[in-house]
Structure formats: C-alpha cells, structure tokens
Motif scaffolding. Structure first.
Motif, PDB file in Angstrom:
ATOM      1  N   LEU A  90       0.837  -1.206   0.000  1.00 63.53           N
ATOM      2  CA  LEU A  90       0.000   0.000   0.000  1.00 63.53           C
ATOM      3  C   LEU A  90       0.872   1.256   0.000  1.00 63.53           C
ATOM      4  N   GLU A  91       1.925   1.243   0.801  1.00 61.92           N
ATOM      5  CA  GLU A  91       2.847   2.391   0.847  1.00 61.92           C
ATOM      6  C   GLU A  91       3.539   2.595  -0.499  1.00 61.92           C
ATOM      7  N   GLU A  92       3.977   1.483  -1.099  1.00 59.13           N
ATOM      8  CA  GLU A  92       4.625   1.562  -2.422  1.00 59.13           C
ATOM      9  C   GLU A  92       3.657   2.113  -3.463  1.00 59.13           C
ATOM     10  N   LEU A  93       2.423   1.617  -3.409  1.00 58.23           N
ATOM     11  CA  LEU A  93       1.403   2.031  -4.368  1.00 58.23           C
ATOM     12  C   LEU A  93       1.077   3.512  -4.220  1.00 58.23           C
ATOM     13  N   GLU A  94       1.015   3.997  -2.982  1.00 56.11           N
ATOM     14  CA  GLU A  94       0.734   5.415  -2.742  1.00 56.11           C
ATOM     15  C   GLU A  94       1.809   6.297  -3.354  1.00 56.11           C
ATOM     16  N   GLU A  95       3.074   5.888  -3.217  1.00 55.39           N
ATOM     17  CA  GLU A  95       4.180   6.657  -3.801  1.00 55.39           C
ATOM     18  C   GLU A  95       4.095   6.657  -5.323  1.00 55.39           C
ATOM     19  N   GLU A  96       3.753   5.494  -5.895  1.00 53.09           N
ATOM     20  CA  GLU A  96       3.610   5.387  -7.349  1.00 53.09           C
ATOM     21  C   GLU A  96       2.472   6.293  -7.838  1.00 53.09           C
ATOM     22  N   ILE A  97       1.366   6.288  -7.103  1.00 51.43           N
ATOM     23  CA  ILE A  97       0.201   7.096  -7.487  1.00 51.43           C
ATOM     24  C   ILE A  97       0.545   8.583  -7.420  1.00 51.43           C
ATOM     25  N   LYS A  98       1.220   8.992  -6.356  1.00 51.10           N
ATOM     26  CA  LYS A  98       1.601  10.403  -6.210  1.00 51.10           C
ATOM     27  C   LYS A  98       2.452  10.857  -7.389  1.00 51.10           C
ATOM     28  N   TYR A  99       3.388   9.999  -7.793  1.00 52.28           N
ATOM     29  CA  TYR A  99       4.249  10.345  -8.925  1.00 52.28           C
ATOM     30  C   TYR A  99       3.440  10.478 -10.218  1.00 52.28           C
ATOM     31  N   ILE A 342      20.862  17.472 -12.673  1.00 51.98           N
ATOM     32  CA  ILE A 342      19.565  17.518 -13.358  1.00 51.98           C
ATOM     33  C   ILE A 342      18.542  16.647 -12.630  1.00 51.98           C
ATOM     34  N   LYS A 343      18.978  15.472 -12.174  1.00 52.17           N
ATOM     35  CA  LYS A 343      18.072  14.578 -11.440  1.00 52.17           C
ATOM     36  C   LYS A 343      17.573  15.243 -10.154  1.00 52.17           C
ATOM     37  N   ALA A 344      18.484  15.898  -9.420  1.00 55.52           N
ATOM     38  CA  ALA A 344      18.102  16.568  -8.162  1.00 55.52           C
ATOM     39  C   ALA A 344      17.098  17.688  -8.424  1.00 55.52           C
ATOM     40  N   LEU A 345      17.286  18.431  -9.508  1.00 54.15           N
ATOM     41  CA  LEU A 345      16.376  19.520  -9.858  1.00 54.15           C
ATOM     42  C   LEU A 345      15.004  18.982 -10.273  1.00 54.15           C
ATOM     43  N   ARG A 346      14.992  17.878 -10.984  1.00 55.23           N
ATOM     44  CA  ARG A 346      13.720  17.269 -11.404  1.00 55.23           C
ATOM     45  C   ARG A 346      12.927  16.767 -10.186  1.00 55.23           C
ATOM     46  N   VAL A 347      13.635  16.161  -9.243  1.00 53.02           N
ATOM     47  CA  VAL A 347      12.978  15.675  -8.026  1.00 53.02           C
ATOM     48  C   VAL A 347      12.333  16.841  -7.282  1.00 53.02           C
ATOM     49  N   GLU A 348      13.072  17.950  -7.156  1.00 52.04           N
ATOM     50  CA  GLU A 348      12.549  19.126  -6.456  1.00 52.04           C
ATOM     51  C   GLU A 348      11.326  19.695  -7.170  1.00 52.04           C
ATOM     52  N   GLU A 349      11.400  19.762  -8.497  1.00 53.25           N
ATOM     53  CA  GLU A 349      10.271  20.280  -9.257  1.00 53.25           C
ATOM     54  C   GLU A 349       9.049  19.382  -9.093  1.00 53.25           C
ATOM     55  N   ASN A 350       9.252  18.061  -9.118  1.00 52.49           N
ATOM     56  CA  ASN A 350       8.136  17.127  -8.952  1.00 52.49           C
ATOM     57  C   ASN A 350       7.497  17.260  -7.579  1.00 52.49           C
ATOM     58  N   LEU A 351       8.325  17.483  -6.559  1.00 54.07           N
ATOM     59  CA  LEU A 351       7.777  17.682  -5.209  1.00 54.07           C
ATOM     60  C   LEU A 351       6.926  18.946  -5.150  1.00 54.07           C
ATOM     61  N   GLU A 352       7.399  20.007  -5.804  1.00 55.91           N
ATOM     62  CA  GLU A 352       6.631  21.261  -5.848  1.00 55.91           C
ATOM     63  C   GLU A 352       5.288  21.059  -6.538  1.00 55.91           C
ATOM     64  N   LYS A 353       5.318  20.352  -7.658  1.00 54.15           N
ATOM     65  CA  LYS A 353       4.076  20.092  -8.406  1.00 54.15           C
ATOM     66  C   LYS A 353       3.115  19.253  -7.592  1.00 54.15           C
ATOM     67  N   LEU A 354       3.670  18.245  -6.896  1.00 59.17           N
ATOM     68  CA  LEU A 354       2.836  17.372  -6.092  1.00 59.17           C
ATOM     69  C   LEU A 354       2.181  18.128  -4.943  1.00 59.17           C
ATOM     70  N   ASN A 355       2.971  18.972  -4.277  1.00 58.25           N
ATOM     71  CA  ASN A 355       2.415  19.777  -3.191  1.00 58.25           C
ATOM     72  C   ASN A 355       1.326  20.713  -3.698  1.00 58.25           C
ATOM     73  N   ALA A 356       1.516  21.226  -4.914  1.00 58.73           N
ATOM     74  CA  ALA A 356       0.522  22.142  -5.487  1.00 58.73           C
ATOM     75  C   ALA A 356      -0.798  21.450  -5.733  1.00 58.73           C
ATOM     76  N   ILE A 357      -0.767  20.235  -6.298  1.00 59.51           N
ATOM     77  CA  ILE A 357      -2.026  19.543  -6.608  1.00 59.51           C
ATOM     78  C   ILE A 357      -2.686  18.945  -5.382  1.00 59.51           C
ATOM     79  N   MET A 358      -1.886  18.778  -4.313  1.00 56.72           N
ATOM     80  CA  MET A 358      -2.448  18.187  -3.095  1.00 56.72           C
ATOM     81  C   MET A 358      -2.956  19.238  -2.114  1.00 56.72           C
ATOM     82  N   ASP A 359      -2.686  20.513  -2.396  1.00 61.80           N
ATOM     83  CA  ASP A 359      -3.155  21.589  -1.496  1.00 61.80           C
ATOM     84  C   ASP A 359      -4.682  21.662  -1.494  1.00 61.80           C
TER      85      ASP A 359
END
Length: 359
Positions: A90-99, A342-359
């Motif tokens: 369930l935890e793995e699936l939640e992370e996959e869904i968030k992504y 580039i990978k670190a920047l992409r991760v940060e951007e994805n976190l920002e996007k995720l936080n935006a849609i989850m607000d």
C-alpha cells in the motif's frame, strides 16, 4: 493530503469518458473522439491503481477486525502477516500514485534551442561561455543527442560572445530546461598576474523548439530579412557569399540569425524555426509569469535573470543556489557529467508540483 478524494475525482471523470465513448454519435465527431481516447488512456492506469489501493485498504481493515475479534492464535498470526505485506504494498502504491498524479509538461519531450551569452567579465566571461558550451556538448554526447550550431560570435581571446545551438533527441527540453539562468564563475584568469580570483558570468536560455502541433502564425510581411556574410567557425566557405540570414520580427522586435549552413535557403529555414521558437517562448513566458504570481517555484525555468549557479575553481566547488546543492567535483561536471544535478532539480520540481495539486 486528500489522496483518496483526488483519486475519486479521477475515477468519476474516467467513468464520464466511458459513457461518452459508448455513445455511437461520438464517431461523427472524430476530433472529440480522439481527445477522449487520449484522456481515457492517461487516466486508466491511475484508476487501476486506485482500485488496487481501495481493495488493499479494505482487506487490511477486514484483517484488523479479524485480529481484534478472533481468539485463534494461528489465524490471528496469519492475518497479521498478511497485513504486514499488504501495508508495504500500500505504501509503495501510494508513492507510485503520487508520482503519476504529477502533471506532465508537454514541452519536456521537445528538442530545444540553447543560447549562451557572455555576461559581465569581458574576455573571461567569453571563455566561460565556451566552457559551458563544451559542458553541454559533452552531456549531449552522453545522451546520444544530435547537435547543430545555428549562430556563433567568437571572442578574440577564445570562447564565445554568443553561441546558439540546437539539441535534438529524446526528452531534450525536459532535462535541459533547468539550465536557464545566470551562471557565475569564480577563478583566476590566465591574464591575471597577481593571482586574484575574478568573478564573471554567462547567461543561458533554453527554449523548447516549436513542433508542428503548435500553431505560430507569422506574417512574413512583418519580418525584415537581411543577408550578410557569415563569420566565425564553420569553414572558409562561410565568408565567400552572403549566405547568413537575419530575421527581424517587427511587431515584437525579436531578432534571430543563422549563419552555419552552406546555403541561404537552409539558413533562412533554420532562422524561421528559431523565430517561431522565440515567439512561442514569449507566449509561454506570459503563462509562467501568471503562475508565478500564485506560487513561487524554487526551480523555475522562467526567470532567466536569476543567478542559478556558481562554479568556484579555487575550491573545485559547484553550487546550484535553487536547491542549495553543493558538490566538490567541478572538473567532472565541466566534462559534461551533470546528470546528478539535473536529477536533483527534477525531483525538487516534482515535489513542488505534487504539493501544489495536493493543497
């Protein structure tokens, strides 16, 4: 973070699409049918994940009730073991869904045009612009992208006053877009007799190349076309004829030029692509500015006047100021090994996007 509520909205939309596609009349509207089919495909994987997520949640809940009520130790142990495995899934699936919930940027799959310009620092800034170009050239080689120089203005002491080039391949803009901004270098120039560290800068602009799916209408009556004799790298032939092309879009004042191809026709074709790309980027910049008013992004690719990096040669230090990333492998990075950054920047951007849609 209401993940279940978000997924329920997606499932309801998916069922609406199913109903719309079941109507025989939809085949009389091929454009609408194509759009629905595309959206259906995009949502199906998330809906399947949601169904599995709910099924696991219900099974865990049922097992928990069984553990509380049952006195059979063997059955209770089995239920506990099952719950342990299902909670991990369930935890793995939640992370996959968030992504998967993170909205994809349609420009990420495009090729791009990159402009590097020497900034403050005179000859040293031009040399640094050359270093940046070499870094990107090597990184592009590692990604098996193709490169094409469109325009170049070399500096007398090496490097470039300005260089414009195109990168083509798989997900080029999606990786290179983070390079837009001011890059600062701190080092002792070769001409410095006192051994003092100088600070110089170069500006990088990364523009998503316009594809056929983007309509950019240019009235050629509003474009001034100038021809001139090419100079710089490219071979002796470039100086023999007026093959270089400069296009000026009079309504916006945008100027582009291409001088690297042998024929005037080829240069005009590439210059027109550059012009369309710049006009498209201007439109997208308006949208980015509107979004920035609501939410300031740390890894924003919109503000090209922002200082994003420092390359400190005496300490061998590389710093990306947007995500406070500091590495001490500057030589390695300048050889084109920028994948980790580039990978670190992409991760940060994805976190920002995720936080935006989850607000």
């Amino acid at each position: 973070m209401d993940l279940e509520g978000k997924l329920q909205q997606i499932k309801e939309r998916y069922e609406e699409i199913n109903q719309a596609m079941a109507d025989p009349a939809i085949y009389d509207r091929p454009k609408e049918y194509a759009e629905l089919t595309k959206e259906h495909t995009q949502l199906k994987e998330l809906v399947d994940d949601f169904d599995e997520w709910r099924s696991l949640s219900h099974q865990i809940e049922g097992n928990s009730e069984l553990i509380e009520m049952n006195e059979d130790p063997e059955l209770t142990d089995m239920a506990r073991e099952e719950n342990k495995e299902m909670k991990t899934r369930l935890e793995e699936l939640e992370e996959e869904i968030k992504y998967k919930l993170i909205p994809k940027d349609p420009d990420d799959s495009k090729n791009c045009i990159i402009e590097i310009r020497a900034g403050t620092g005179g000859d040293e800034a031009a040399l640094f612009a050359g270093d940046l170009f070499d870094m990107y050239r090597r990184y592009a080689d590692s990604q098996k992208w193709s490169q094409s120089i469109l325009s170049v203005a070399e500096s007398e002491k090496g490097g470039f006053k300005e260089i414009v080039f195109e990168l083509s391949g798989n997900e080029v803009y999606g990786k290179m877009k983070y390079e837009s901004g001011v890059h600062r270098v701190q080092r002792v120039p070769e001409t410095e007799s006192q051994g003092r560290v100088h600070t110089s800068a170069a500006t990088v602009a990364v523009l998503p190349e316009v594809n056929d799916d983007v309509e950019i209408n240019i009235d050629m009556n509003e474009v001034r076309v100038d021809t001139f004799r090419a100079s710089g790298a490219g071979g002796q032939h470039v100086n023999k004829t007026d093959s270089a092309i400069r296009l000026t879009h009079e309504p916006t004042g945008v100027v582009v030029e291409c001088q690297q191809e042998r024929s005037q026709h080829q240069n005009k074709e590439k210059a027109l692509l550059m012009l369309k790309t710049k006009l498209y980027d201007m439109e997208m910049e308006k949208i980015r500015s509107e979004r920035a008013a609501d939410r300031k992004s740390q890894v924003s690719t919109g503000d090209r006047s922002a200082k994003i990096r420092t390359y400190n040669f005496p300490q061998g230090r590389f710093t990306d100021h947007r995500i406070n990333l500091t590495l001490y492998n500057l030589d390695d990075i300048l050889k084109g090994n920028i994948g980790e950054v580039i990978k670190a920047l992409r991760v940060e951007e994805n976190l920002e996007k995720l936080n935006a849609i989850m607000d």
